[in-house]
Write a protein that holds these residues in place. Structure first.
Motif, PDB file in Angstrom:
ATOM      1  N   VAL A  47      -4.692   1.532  -4.011  1.00 30.55           N
ATOM      2  CA  VAL A  47      -4.923   1.914  -2.701  1.00 30.55           C
ATOM      3  C   VAL A  47      -4.694   0.532  -2.004  1.00 30.55           C
ATOM      4  O   VAL A  47      -4.366   0.735  -0.607  1.00 30.55           O
ATOM      5  CB  VAL A  47      -6.522   1.917  -2.819  1.00 30.55           C
ATOM      6  CG1 VAL A  47      -7.253   0.830  -3.058  1.00 30.55           C
ATOM      7  CG2 VAL A  47      -6.963   2.657  -1.432  1.00 30.55           C
ATOM      8  N   GLU A  48      -4.562  -0.796  -2.464  1.00 34.77           N
ATOM      9  CA  GLU A  48      -4.336  -1.682  -1.486  1.00 34.77           C
ATOM     10  C   GLU A  48      -2.848  -1.452  -1.014  1.00 34.77           C
ATOM     11  O   GLU A  48      -2.540  -2.279   0.234  1.00 34.77           O
ATOM     12  CB  GLU A  48      -4.118  -3.014  -2.156  1.00 34.77           C
ATOM     13  CG  GLU A  48      -5.581  -3.408  -2.570  1.00 34.77           C
ATOM     14  CD  GLU A  48      -6.275  -2.841  -3.886  1.00 34.77           C
ATOM     15  OE1 GLU A  48      -7.370  -3.171  -4.097  1.00 34.77           O
ATOM     16  OE2 GLU A  48      -5.373  -2.087  -4.322  1.00 34.77           O
ATOM     17  N   VAL A  49      -1.878  -0.770  -1.562  1.00 33.23           N
ATOM     18  CA  VAL A  49      -0.476  -0.854  -0.994  1.00 33.23           C
ATOM     19  C   VAL A  49      -0.516   0.395   0.199  1.00 33.23           C
ATOM     20  O   VAL A  49       0.357   0.674   0.797  1.00 33.23           O
ATOM     21  CB  VAL A  49       0.611  -0.480  -2.197  1.00 33.23           C
ATOM     22  CG1 VAL A  49       0.292  -1.614  -3.098  1.00 33.23           C
ATOM     23  CG2 VAL A  49       0.353   1.125  -2.737  1.00 33.23           C
ATOM     24  N   VAL A  50      -1.440   1.108   0.423  1.00 28.69           N
ATOM     25  CA  VAL A  50      -1.596   2.205   1.418  1.00 28.69           C
ATOM     26  C   VAL A  50      -1.605   1.511   2.735  1.00 28.69           C
ATOM     27  O   VAL A  50      -2.579   0.587   2.850  1.00 28.69           O
ATOM     28  CB  VAL A  50      -2.550   3.149   1.192  1.00 28.69           C
ATOM     29  CG1 VAL A  50      -2.482   4.201   2.276  1.00 28.69           C
ATOM     30  CG2 VAL A  50      -2.636   3.949  -0.194  1.00 28.69           C
ATOM     31  N   GLU A  51      -0.841   1.716   3.626  1.00 25.37           N
ATOM     32  CA  GLU A  51      -0.778   1.196   5.000  1.00 25.37           C
ATOM     33  C   GLU A  51      -2.337   1.500   5.470  1.00 25.37           C
ATOM     34  O   GLU A  51      -3.098   2.484   5.433  1.00 25.37           O
ATOM     35  CB  GLU A  51       0.100   1.791   6.022  1.00 25.37           C
ATOM     36  CG  GLU A  51       1.582   1.514   5.398  1.00 25.37           C
ATOM     37  CD  GLU A  51       2.585   1.920   6.779  1.00 25.37           C
ATOM     38  OE1 GLU A  51       2.328   2.075   7.782  1.00 25.37           O
ATOM     39  OE2 GLU A  51       3.418   2.112   6.221  1.00 25.37           O
ATOM     40  N   SER A  52      -2.955   0.370   6.400  1.00 23.78           N
ATOM     41  CA  SER A  52      -4.131   0.428   6.754  1.00 23.78           C
ATOM     42  C   SER A  52      -4.323   1.502   7.772  1.00 23.78           C
ATOM     43  O   SER A  52      -5.526   2.380   7.708  1.00 23.78           O
ATOM     44  CB  SER A  52      -4.668  -0.765   7.327  1.00 23.78           C
ATOM     45  OG  SER A  52      -3.757  -1.061   8.417  1.00 23.78           O
ATOM     46  N   SER A  53      -3.371   2.031   8.469  1.00 26.88           N
ATOM     47  CA  SER A  53      -3.467   3.286   9.164  1.00 26.88           C
ATOM     48  C   SER A  53      -3.708   4.485   8.542  1.00 26.88           C
ATOM     49  O   SER A  53      -4.103   5.539   8.912  1.00 26.88           O
ATOM     50  CB  SER A  53      -2.268   3.496  10.133  1.00 26.88           C
ATOM     51  OG  SER A  53      -1.035   3.616   9.557  1.00 26.88           O
ATOM     52  N   ASN A  54      -3.382   4.548   7.394  1.00 26.66           N
ATOM     53  CA  ASN A  54      -3.093   5.768   6.446  1.00 26.66           C
ATOM     54  C   ASN A  54      -4.553   5.604   5.520  1.00 26.66           C
ATOM     55  O   ASN A  54      -4.656   6.812   4.742  1.00 26.66           O
ATOM     56  CB  ASN A  54      -2.218   5.871   5.507  1.00 26.66           C
ATOM     57  CG  ASN A  54      -0.835   6.202   6.394  1.00 26.66           C
ATOM     58  OD1 ASN A  54      -0.971   6.837   7.778  1.00 26.66           O
ATOM     59  ND2 ASN A  54       0.299   5.849   5.961  1.00 26.66           N
ATOM     60  N   ARG A  55      -5.332   4.661   5.684  1.00 21.94           N
ATOM     61  CA  ARG A  55      -6.733   4.742   4.778  1.00 21.94           C
ATOM     62  C   ARG A  55      -7.729   5.218   5.245  1.00 21.94           C
ATOM     63  O   ARG A  55      -7.884   5.691   6.563  1.00 21.94           O
ATOM     64  CB  ARG A  55      -6.940   3.141   4.432  1.00 21.94           C
ATOM     65  CG  ARG A  55      -5.798   2.549   3.575  1.00 21.94           C
ATOM     66  CD  ARG A  55      -6.567   1.191   3.183  1.00 21.94           C
ATOM     67  NE  ARG A  55      -5.607   0.211   2.591  1.00 21.94           N
ATOM     68  CZ  ARG A  55      -5.799  -0.968   2.222  1.00 21.94           C
ATOM     69  NH1 ARG A  55      -6.861  -1.343   2.306  1.00 21.94           N
ATOM     70  NH2 ARG A  55      -4.604  -1.384   1.493  1.00 21.94           N
TER      71      ARG A  55
END
Length: 114
Positions: A47-55
């Motif tokens: 989950v840490e590799v997901v861009e913050s805008s897509n979390r």
């Protein structure tokens, strides 16, 4: 259409560093299609590799769904601790926690992991 009712749904997002992540809309659609008795296991190892805008807040969505769930996380991937093998799960059902505790090893984690 499914011929049998699944007792458990296991999914991950993303499924690898380079894999696609499920969107909030897709996540909600999947949850809406699952029977209320089915256990949802959501693996967030990457989950840490997901861009913050897509979390999105999957825990809030899962809690609001009223369905039993377990969310799995690890420190191995994003924090460079692959050899340490430490992670955790967040669950809704006390009976599930009790059942899982029966399957754990008596030693627990290594000294380095602790």
């Amino acid at each position: 259409m499914l011929k049998t009712k699944p007792r458990m749904l296991i999914c991950s997002s993303p499924s690898h560093y380079s894999g696609p992540a499920i969107s909030e809309k897709e996540f909600r659609q999947v949850l809406a299609s699952i029977m209320s008795e089915a256990l949802i296991c959501f693996d967030e190892a990457y989950v840490e590799v997901v861009e913050s805008s897509n979390r999105f807040s999957d825990l809030v969505i899962l809690k609001d769904s009223g369905k039993p769930f377990i969310v799995l996380r690890t420190f191995s991937k994003a924090y460079g601790l692959a050899g340490v093998r430490v992670g955790f799960g967040i669950m809704t059902e006390p009976a599930l926690i009790t059942s899982l505790m029966k399957t754990r090893t008596p030693i627990g984690v290594s000294a380095m992991a602790a």
